[in-house]
Design a protein around this motif. Structure first.
Motif: not given
Ligand SMILES: [Zn+2]
Ligand SMILES: [Zn+2]
Length: 236
Positions: A162, A165, A189
């Motif tokens: 991702c 994050c 994500c």
């Protein structure tokens, strides 16, 4: 005589069921010739990496998923060619980011062996060789032979991270694949996708602040990051 169609066989035809589409599997590299931990391939634009498709029970599974970089990006190649070709640079192994105590386990790792020996096959040599600058600081910039590799694994077999994050696919028991965020080889994500682009970007900026602070402490390692791998390289 007439049998109802099997639900598994009919799923490839157009149906309007609400179940999510079948998910592609992350390709695992495993040599036929010696026992080794399975690895996966990852890519961000023209940079290729060997990655760990499993988290091996690490307390922070996002801190150690890049086993090594495989190439120095070649910006002279056309886009379509660069999607599935790279020049395997053996010296990239020295850029590997692995916390000290586990290094020995992977020191025998031979990227070319894993790439070419895996079953089912994931890559092959095109036969082209060129010289590139070594990335090993001990080589002091000398030229070394690099082999062009064609990746024959489809894009959705690559392990994704991702962008916002920095979490990775195949974390814990989750096998949910990440979706593209835009068209620039960036993935996100499901939780970042849920809060949206603006909130995810703010979250990412905060995360970068935290990371730049935590990298000063000895006990913490920066999270592996496909998108800015230079953050992982030793500065020596
Ligand atoms: Zn072999
Ligand atoms: Zn995320």
């Amino acid at each position: 005589m007439s049998q109802p169609p099997s639900p598994t066989l009919s799923s490839s035809t157009s149906n309007t069921s609400t179940s999510s589409p079948p998910q592609a599997e992350i390709i695992q590299l495993r040599s036929r010739h010696f026992a080794s931990v399975p690895l996966s391939l990852s890519r961000f634009q023209r940079r290729w990496f060997l990655t760990f498709p499993r988290t091996f029970g690490l307390p922070d599974p996002d801190s150690q998923r890049i086993a090594c970089a495989l190439n120095t990006p070649d910006y002279s190649a056309p886009d379509t060619h660069a999607r599935n070709h790279f020049w395997l640079n053996p010296s990239c192994r020295s850029q590997r980011y692995i916390p000290s105590d586990t290094t020995t386990e992977y020191s025998a790792l031979s990227p070319i062996h894993l790439l070419l020996d895996s079953e089912p096959p994931v890559a092959r040599l095109t036969g082209r060789i060129r010289c590139q600058r070594s990335n090993d600081p001990h080589d002091e910039g000398k030229q070394i032979a690099c082999y062009e590799v064609e990746v024959i694994t489809p894009d959705d077999g690559l392990l994704r991270q991702c962008y916002y994050c920095l979490s990775w696919e195949a974390r814990g028991s989750s096998n949910t694949r990440f979706c593209p965020s835009g068209s620039n080889d960036i993935y996100w994500c499901s939780s970042c996708e849920e809060v949206g682009w603006v909130n995810s970007t703010i979250r990412k900026l905060r995360l970068q602040d935290i990371l730049s602070w935590s990298s000063v402490t000895i006990d913490e390692y920066p999270k592996d990051n496909l998108y800015t791998p230079h953050r992982l390289m030793p500065t020596s």
